[in-house]
Scaffold this active site. Sequence first.
Site, PDB file in Angstrom:
ATOM      1  N   HIS A 163     -10.679  15.735  72.010  1.00 33.90           N
ATOM      2  CA  HIS A 163     -11.740  15.234  71.030  1.00 33.90           C
ATOM      3  C   HIS A 163     -11.830  15.399  69.377  1.00 33.90           C
ATOM      4  CE1 HIS A 163     -15.982  15.072  68.654  1.00 33.90           C
ATOM      5  NE2 HIS A 163     -15.666  14.062  68.857  1.00 33.90           N
ATOM      6  N   TYR A 194       1.780  -1.027  53.055  1.00 38.41           N
ATOM      7  CA  TYR A 194       0.268   0.191  53.593  1.00 38.41           C
ATOM      8  C   TYR A 194       0.416  -0.616  55.445  1.00 38.41           C
ATOM      9  CZ  TYR A 194       1.046   2.235  48.782  1.00 38.41           C
ATOM     10  OH  TYR A 194       1.479   2.567  47.525  1.00 38.41           O
ATOM     11  N   MET A 212      -3.608   3.968  54.615  1.00 39.92           N
ATOM     12  CA  MET A 212      -3.219   4.807  53.338  1.00 39.92           C
ATOM     13  C   MET A 212      -3.861   3.781  52.263  1.00 39.92           C
ATOM     14  SD  MET A 212       0.481   5.359  51.929  1.00 39.92           S
ATOM     15  CE  MET A 212       0.776   6.378  53.600  1.00 39.92           C
ATOM     16  N   TYR A 265      -0.129  11.855  54.242  1.00 42.93           N
ATOM     17  CA  TYR A 265       0.965  12.276  54.528  1.00 42.93           C
ATOM     18  C   TYR A 265       0.811  13.574  55.291  1.00 42.93           C
ATOM     19  CZ  TYR A 265       4.277   8.534  52.051  1.00 42.93           C
ATOM     20  OH  TYR A 265       5.222   7.532  51.946  1.00 42.93           O
ATOM     21  N   ASP A 315     -13.860   8.633  67.378  1.00 42.04           N
ATOM     22  CA  ASP A 315     -14.506  10.144  67.026  1.00 42.04           C
ATOM     23  C   ASP A 315     -16.340   8.874  66.175  1.00 42.04           C
ATOM     24  OD1 ASP A 315     -16.032  12.262  67.173  1.00 42.04           O
ATOM     25  OD2 ASP A 315     -14.660  13.228  65.975  1.00 42.04           O
ATOM     26  N   ASN A 323      -0.582   1.799  57.613  1.00 39.31           N
ATOM     27  CA  ASN A 323      -0.749   2.469  57.891  1.00 39.31           C
ATOM     28  C   ASN A 323      -2.648   3.457  58.618  1.00 39.31           C
ATOM     29  OD1 ASN A 323       2.432   3.707  57.700  1.00 39.31           O
ATOM     30  ND2 ASN A 323       1.484   3.153  55.511  1.00 39.31           N
ATOM     31  N   ASP A 325       3.859   2.145  59.624  1.00 37.92           N
ATOM     32  CA  ASP A 325       4.867   1.133  59.335  1.00 37.92           C
ATOM     33  C   ASP A 325       6.056   1.864  59.325  1.00 37.92           C
ATOM     34  OD1 ASP A 325       5.369   1.901  57.054  1.00 37.92           O
ATOM     35  OD2 ASP A 325       3.897   0.859  55.791  1.00 37.92           O
TER      36      ASP A 325
END
Length: 145
Positions: free
Chosen positions: A22, A134, A74, A116, A64, A136, A30
């Site tokens: 959890h 993008y 991102m 990052y 969650d 990600n 990508d």
Amino acid sequence: MLLTISKVLTGDLLKILCDMGHGDKIAIVDANFPANTNGKRVLQFPGIKADDLLKAILPLFPLDHVPEYAARLMDMDPKDKAAGMREPELWGIFSRIVSECHPGKRTGFVPRDDFYAWARDCYAVIQTGEERLYGNIILAKGVVK
């Protein structure tokens, strides 16, 4: 292969998803993302698009309920925004997949440099062959009820 489980999911990825606890996070990134620089555990899926992998993972993966956004994209770099880059098409696709698999869940954004750092803290980084910019997303694991 197994019944009802996507063929794009490997045993290694299924083990990672199962072993996560959890609040642990996983990044789906990508082909341009520096995965080996920013990941503790890196799995490569060079022939798979990021949205296809997300569609395969989310039916098995509880998101969650604690953070406002259990899925984070991102955000565009300010230079790309200033240059007039259009909103990446994957943002809408990712958001739709998240809300279809987990009604009521929404996607938020993380600034590029922070993304990052978040990836370095992820349980695993899954690098796809995604070439759209993008592509990600970071997912936070929830609990099984």
